[in-house]
Design an enzyme around this catalytic site. Sequence first.
Site, short mmCIF file in Angstrom:
data_model
loop_
_atom_site.label_atom_id
_atom_site.label_comp_id
_atom_site.label_asym_id
_atom_site.label_seq_id
_atom_site.Cartn_x
_atom_site.Cartn_y
_atom_site.Cartn_z
N LYS A 1 1.29 -6.08 -7.36
CA LYS A 1 1.92 -5.32 -8.44
C LYS A 1 2.94 -6.18 -9.19
CE LYS A 1 -0.51 -2.77 -8.69
NZ LYS A 1 -1.18 -1.95 -9.72
N TYR B 1 0.69 -5.54 -1.13
CA TYR B 1 0.56 -4.65 -2.29
C TYR B 1 1.63 -4.97 -3.33
CZ TYR B 1 1.00 -0.31 -5.02
OH TYR B 1 1.09 0.60 -6.04
#
Length: 305
Positions: free
Chosen positions: A192, A188
């Site tokens: 990002k 993740y």
Amino acid sequence: MPGFDPKKDVPDLTGKVILITGGTAGVGAGTVIELVRHKPAHVLFTGRKAKSAEATIASAREAAPDVPVTFVEVDLANLASVKAAADKILAQLSRLDVLVCNAGIMAVPAGVSADGYEIHLATNHLGHALLVHKLLPLLQATSDLEGSDVRIVMVTSAAWAMTPKGGIQFDRLKSQQDLPVLGRWIRYGQSKFANMVYARELAARYPKILSLSLTPGVVTTGLVTNLGLVDKAMVYLPNIGTMKTPEEGTHNLLWCIGAPREKIKSGAYYEPVGDLSNMSTKASKDPKLGGMLWEWTEAELKQWL
């Protein structure tokens, strides 16, 4: 910006056309609903299911019955779906003033997209990158109009600092990218990080467009509340006393959409609300990584453009 109040601090948006991804729930839906109160010409938002869009549309119409609100169905993890959605948007619009890349997934189990990419990277970065590239000609044409103020806003997360070694493992992006402990959070974080770096590259390559990235903060939307117990504890414990409600989570997006252009540094990363971040890591300071991400992304998207 202490005491930010969207009803007073978001300016009149008359004439502007705004597109937000991930507008069927959470921060995205709240942003759509607040934006229509400021009289834009048109607000479009995306999501995976038309049924899920009904509540956002109903609330937006209640807030501002005269502002057109359009839902566009898209699965960002499927590049064919993104291409079809972009073509549909282009067929409808003659201008586009603001593109907010807000949709995303967080800390899901290891997996790959329909096109074979690590699922976080596919959804959070690659799908948005294709949407940006398909819409860039319209964004550039709008930026040539007198009095225009065109923006691309990438919604990232402070978790961008939690990346694998080197920031992005390019040789493993076409796999589940199995990683050791905290793998789902590292994957993740990598996606990002890509959002933040890509906004910086857009700013450098398209200077007439104001491109930036932001974090809405840690917000109690479904992305957090639907986590398992261990993952939820990882989010809540370090952020006791600083968690934001879904309404508060919209504030940094609304600031970045509406703040005077001269108050925003293109390519920068902003924390709530409107605070220029000085957060950095070894990877974020790598002068070559942005170009590497840009070139990799261009090569992967070539067949869809």
